[in-house]
Design a protein around this motif. Structure first.
Motif, mmCIF file in Angstrom:
data_model
loop_
_atom_site.group_PDB
_atom_site.id
_atom_site.type_symbol
_atom_site.label_atom_id
_atom_site.label_comp_id
_atom_site.label_asym_id
_atom_site.label_seq_id
_atom_site.Cartn_x
_atom_site.Cartn_y
_atom_site.Cartn_z
ATOM 1 N N SER A 170 0.859 -1.336 0.106
ATOM 2 C CA SER A 170 -0.012 -0.082 0.070
ATOM 3 C C SER A 170 1.044 1.379 0.082
ATOM 4 O O SER A 170 2.109 0.928 0.218
ATOM 5 N N LEU A 171 0.301 2.496 -0.178
ATOM 6 C CA LEU A 171 0.975 3.645 -0.246
ATOM 7 C C LEU A 171 -0.120 4.715 0.019
ATOM 8 O O LEU A 171 -0.996 4.892 -0.343
ATOM 9 N N MET A 172 0.678 5.819 0.985
ATOM 10 C CA MET A 172 -0.307 6.869 1.353
ATOM 11 C C MET A 172 0.780 8.032 1.520
ATOM 12 O O MET A 172 2.177 7.865 1.689
ATOM 13 N N ILE A 173 0.403 9.149 1.031
ATOM 14 C CA ILE A 173 1.143 10.376 0.960
ATOM 15 C C ILE A 173 0.682 11.557 2.058
ATOM 16 O O ILE A 173 -0.612 11.746 1.863
ATOM 17 N N TYR A 174 1.328 11.776 2.814
ATOM 18 C CA TYR A 174 0.873 12.492 4.212
ATOM 19 C C TYR A 174 0.563 13.854 3.870
ATOM 20 O O TYR A 174 1.515 14.606 3.109
ATOM 21 N N ARG A 175 -0.637 14.408 4.318
ATOM 22 C CA ARG A 175 -0.898 15.633 3.820
ATOM 23 C C ARG A 175 -1.339 16.605 5.271
ATOM 24 O O ARG A 175 -1.407 17.792 5.120
ATOM 25 N N GLY A 176 -1.352 15.849 6.431
ATOM 26 C CA GLY A 176 -1.982 16.310 7.581
ATOM 27 C C GLY A 176 -1.131 17.443 8.385
ATOM 28 O O GLY A 176 0.162 17.526 8.037
ATOM 29 N N ASP A 177 -1.708 17.790 9.652
ATOM 30 C CA ASP A 177 -0.862 18.592 10.468
ATOM 31 C C ASP A 177 -0.416 18.041 11.731
ATOM 32 O O ASP A 177 0.553 18.618 12.359
ATOM 33 N N LEU A 178 -1.118 16.992 12.176
ATOM 34 C CA LEU A 178 -0.461 16.316 13.371
ATOM 35 C C LEU A 178 0.999 15.999 13.146
ATOM 36 O O LEU A 178 1.720 16.241 14.301
ATOM 37 N N PHE A 179 1.559 15.361 12.179
ATOM 38 C CA PHE A 179 2.878 14.927 12.112
ATOM 39 C C PHE A 179 3.478 15.966 11.117
ATOM 40 O O PHE A 179 3.749 15.798 9.797
ATOM 41 N N GLU A 180 3.738 17.292 11.572
ATOM 42 C CA GLU A 180 3.991 18.377 10.709
ATOM 43 C C GLU A 180 5.282 18.088 10.086
ATOM 44 O O GLU A 180 5.454 18.414 8.750
ATOM 45 N N ASP A 181 6.284 17.450 10.611
ATOM 46 C CA ASP A 181 7.679 17.130 9.890
ATOM 47 C C ASP A 181 7.528 16.214 8.882
ATOM 48 O O ASP A 181 8.411 16.075 8.016
ATOM 49 N N TRP A 182 6.399 15.463 8.647
ATOM 50 C CA TRP A 182 6.207 14.399 7.631
ATOM 51 C C TRP A 182 5.078 14.782 6.448
ATOM 52 O O TRP A 182 4.876 14.011 5.596
ATOM 53 N N ILE A 242 1.750 -5.247 7.298
ATOM 54 C CA ILE A 242 0.884 -4.004 7.251
ATOM 55 C C ILE A 242 0.357 -3.966 5.961
ATOM 56 O O ILE A 242 1.020 -3.890 4.868
ATOM 57 N N ARG A 243 -1.059 -3.953 5.694
ATOM 58 C CA ARG A 243 -1.650 -4.269 4.362
ATOM 59 C C ARG A 243 -2.124 -2.865 4.099
ATOM 60 O O ARG A 243 -1.983 -2.853 2.522
ATOM 61 N N ALA A 244 -2.599 -1.920 4.894
ATOM 62 C CA ALA A 244 -2.849 -0.509 4.205
ATOM 63 C C ALA A 244 -2.739 0.374 5.181
ATOM 64 O O ALA A 244 -2.442 0.417 6.440
ATOM 65 N N VAL A 245 -2.202 1.431 4.746
ATOM 66 C CA VAL A 245 -2.032 2.819 5.473
ATOM 67 C C VAL A 245 -3.044 4.098 4.722
ATOM 68 O O VAL A 245 -3.143 4.124 3.628
ATOM 69 N N GLU A 246 -3.584 4.651 5.789
ATOM 70 C CA GLU A 246 -4.528 5.761 5.453
ATOM 71 C C GLU A 246 -4.268 7.064 6.298
ATOM 72 O O GLU A 246 -3.835 6.701 7.498
ATOM 73 N N GLU A 247 -4.498 8.124 5.913
ATOM 74 C CA GLU A 247 -4.445 9.433 6.729
ATOM 75 C C GLU A 247 -5.985 9.793 7.208
ATOM 76 O O GLU A 247 -7.097 9.801 6.471
ATOM 77 N N GLY A 248 -6.017 9.940 8.390
ATOM 78 C CA GLY A 248 -7.401 10.127 9.062
ATOM 79 C C GLY A 248 -7.804 11.701 8.883
ATOM 80 O O GLY A 248 -6.890 12.409 8.543
ATOM 81 N N PRO A 249 -9.213 11.946 9.088
ATOM 82 C CA PRO A 249 -9.397 13.344 8.813
ATOM 83 C C PRO A 249 -8.599 14.366 9.607
ATOM 84 O O PRO A 249 -8.611 15.734 9.267
ATOM 85 N N ASP A 250 -8.221 13.906 10.918
ATOM 86 C CA ASP A 250 -7.559 14.716 11.641
ATOM 87 C C ASP A 250 -6.215 14.586 11.588
ATOM 88 O O ASP A 250 -5.404 15.166 12.205
ATOM 89 N N GLY A 251 -5.575 14.168 10.341
ATOM 90 C CA GLY A 251 -4.147 14.053 10.536
ATOM 91 C C GLY A 251 -3.299 12.872 11.087
ATOM 92 O O GLY A 251 -2.332 12.491 10.875
ATOM 93 N N SER A 252 -4.339 12.024 11.824
ATOM 94 C CA SER A 252 -3.787 10.835 12.395
ATOM 95 C C SER A 252 -3.406 9.704 11.231
ATOM 96 O O SER A 252 -4.092 9.809 10.151
#
Length: 383
Positions: free
Chosen positions: A306-318, A354-364
Motif C-alpha cells: 500500500s501507499l499513502m502520501i501524508y498531507r495532515g498537520d498532526l505530524f508536521e515534519d512528515w 501491514i496491508r494498508a495505510v491511510e490518513e484520518g480526517p484529523d491527520g492521524s
C-alpha cells in the motif's frame, strides 16, 4: 509470522540501498491499546479487529470509515461510536490466492451523490481479472450499495490468482481515475501495450479512456494506458501537487517506489533491481537503458502492499512524505519526498504485516494489519 513483542520498541533509519524486515530493530506494535515508547514518535491505539482486511477509506464530511475484506465483506465503521456494520449490495467476488474484494475509494463527488468506487476480482471468459465499479452508498441502520455498475475491466482475463493490483486513485481535480493493473504473474504482457496487464491506466470517472493519454491514437486497450512495464503495483497515490506515485512488488528483491509519468515504461520484466525466483538474473536498472528507474528500491524485499502520501498537520515534519505498508517486511516505511525526488527513508518495525495505510480526517495515521492479525490501528503524535 513471528509473535508480537510485548511492547513498542525500536526505530531504524534505512540505508540508501534499502532494507528488509530482517534488518529492522526487534520489537513490535504488540498488543498495545494506547502506548508509546521513547524511541517512537507516535502513540499506537488499537481500535478494531477484522478477519482479512485489504483496504480502507474515510468518508468526506463524516469521518466514517469504509473497510474491505478480501473475502468479500465491506464494513462501515462509525467515527463517533466505533460501531461497525456490514454493508449490503456488495458484488460477488472471486476469492482465491491474492484475489477477492480490493480497494475502496469515495468519488470526488461523494458529498453530492454518495458514490463510492470499488475494485474486485471476477471470473469470465479466459479466467479471472480485476474489475472496478461504482455504486451509491446508502447509510443508516442498514447501509448498502445501490445501482452498482462496472466501469473498467482488466484485459485480458487469464488463468491464475495473483498480481491483480487494482488500487485506485483520483487526480486532485477529480477528473481522472487511475487504476493499477498487475502483470498477473505472466511477465511479458507488461511490455505489450495492446493489453492492460502490467500497466497503470488513466480513465474518466465513467471509466472511459481519458483524453490526452499517451497512446490514445492507438485505440483499444492502449488508449487507457498511462504507463507500463509494471509488475505488481499495490500502492497508488497522488501528491497534492498532482505527481503520481506507485509502490510495486519486485521479484526476489527490487521492490520499487516509482514516480509514475505519462508514457513511461518501468521495465518489467526486462530490467529489475531484484533477481528472478530461483536465482535467475535480471539486468538492473541502468542509465540509458530506455526504462524509467525507480525513485527508490529495496533489496531484500519489503513487499509494499500500500501507499499513502501524508498531507495532515498532526505530524508536521512528515507533510508530503510517502508511507508504505510492508508485508514481508512487517513494517511501516516512511520515505522523505521532495516533489519528484525520494530521499531518506526509515522503518518502524511493527512485527506484523501491514496491508494498508491511510490518513484520518484529523491527520492521524491509520494502519490495517493483514489477515492473521487484522488489527485496525491509529497513530497519533507522542507527547
Amino acid at each position: 509470522m513471528r509473535s508480537p513483542a510485548p511492547a513498542l520498541a525500536g526505530l531504524v533509519a534505512l540505508l540508501a540501498t534499502g532494507c528488509s524486515g530482517d534488518t529492522a530493530a526487534s520489537g513490535s506494535l504488540g498488543p498495545a491499546t494506547a502506548e508509546s515508547d521513547d524511541g517512537w514518535p507516535f502513540v499506537v491505539e488499537e481500535v478494531d479487529r477484522l478477519e482479512d482486511p485489504w483496504a480502507m477509506a474515510f468518508l468526506p464530511g463524516t469521518g466514517d470509515l469504509l473497510i474491505t475484506e478480501r473475502t468479500g465483506a465491506l464494513h462501515l465503521r462509525d467515527a463517533g461510536s466505533g460501531e461497525r456494520v456490514e454493508v449490503g449490495g456488495v458484488p460477488e467476488v472471486v476469492v482465491a490466492g491474492q484475489g477477492g474484494l480490493g480497494d475502496v475509494l469515495p468519488a470526488p463527488t461523494y458529498a453530492d451523490d454518495g458514490l463510492v468506487y470499488l475494485s474486485w476480482v471476477e471470473e469470465g471468459d479466459g479466467g479471472t481479472g480485476a474489475v472496478v465499479g461504482r455504486a451509491g452508498l446508502e447509510t443508516g441502520d442498514r447501509p448498502r450499495l445501490v445501482d452498482l455498475e462496472v466501469v473498467w475491466r482488466q484485459t485480458p482475463k487469464v488463468d491464475g490468482d495473483g498480481h491483480f493490483g487494482h488500487r485506485l486513485a483520483f487526480s486532485p481535480d477529480g477528473q481522472h481515475l487511475f487504476v493499477s493493473s498487475g502483470d498477473r504473474q505472466l511477465q511479458d504482457p507488461a511490455q505489450d501495450t495492446t493489453n492492460t496487464l502490467g500497466t497503470i491506466v488513466r480513465l474518466t470517472p465513467d471509466g472511459d479512456p481519458a483524453p490526452g493519454n499517451p497512446l490514445a491514437d492507438e485505440g483499444g486497450a492502449a488508449a487507457e494506458i498511462w504507463s507500463w512495464g509494471h509488475r505488481n503495483p499495490l500502492g497508488l497515490e497522488l501528491a497534492p501537487d498532482g505527481t503520481l506515485w506507485s509502490s510495486e512488488m519486485g521479484p526476489e528483491g527490487g521492490d520499487e517506489l516509482n514516480l509514475v509519468e505519462a508514457g513511461s515504461n518501468y521495465g518489467w520484466p526486462e530490467v529489475s533491481d531484484g533477481s528472478d525466483y530461483g536465482g535467475g538474473e535480471i539486468p538492473d536498472h541502468a542509465e540509458g537503458d530506455g526504462y524509467a528507474r525507480p525513485a527508490r528500491s529495496w533489496t531484500p524485499s519489503i513487499s509494499p502492499g500500500s501507499l499513502m502520501i501524508y498531507r495532515g498537520d498532526l505530524f508536521e515534519d512528515w507533510q508530503g512524505d510517502a508511507f508504505l505498508g510492508a508485508l514481508s517486511g512487517e513494517a511501516l516505511v516512511r520515505v522523505d519526498l521532495d516533489r519528484e525526488t525520494a530521499g531518506d527513508a526509515e522503518v518502524f518495525d511493527t512485527g506484523e504485516r501491514i496491508r494498508a495505510v491511510e490518513e484520518g480526517p484529523d491527520g492521524s495515521i491509520w494502519l490495517l494489519e493483514d489477515a492473521g492479525a487484522g488489527r485496525l490501528l491509529r497513530l497519533t503524535p507522542a507527547e
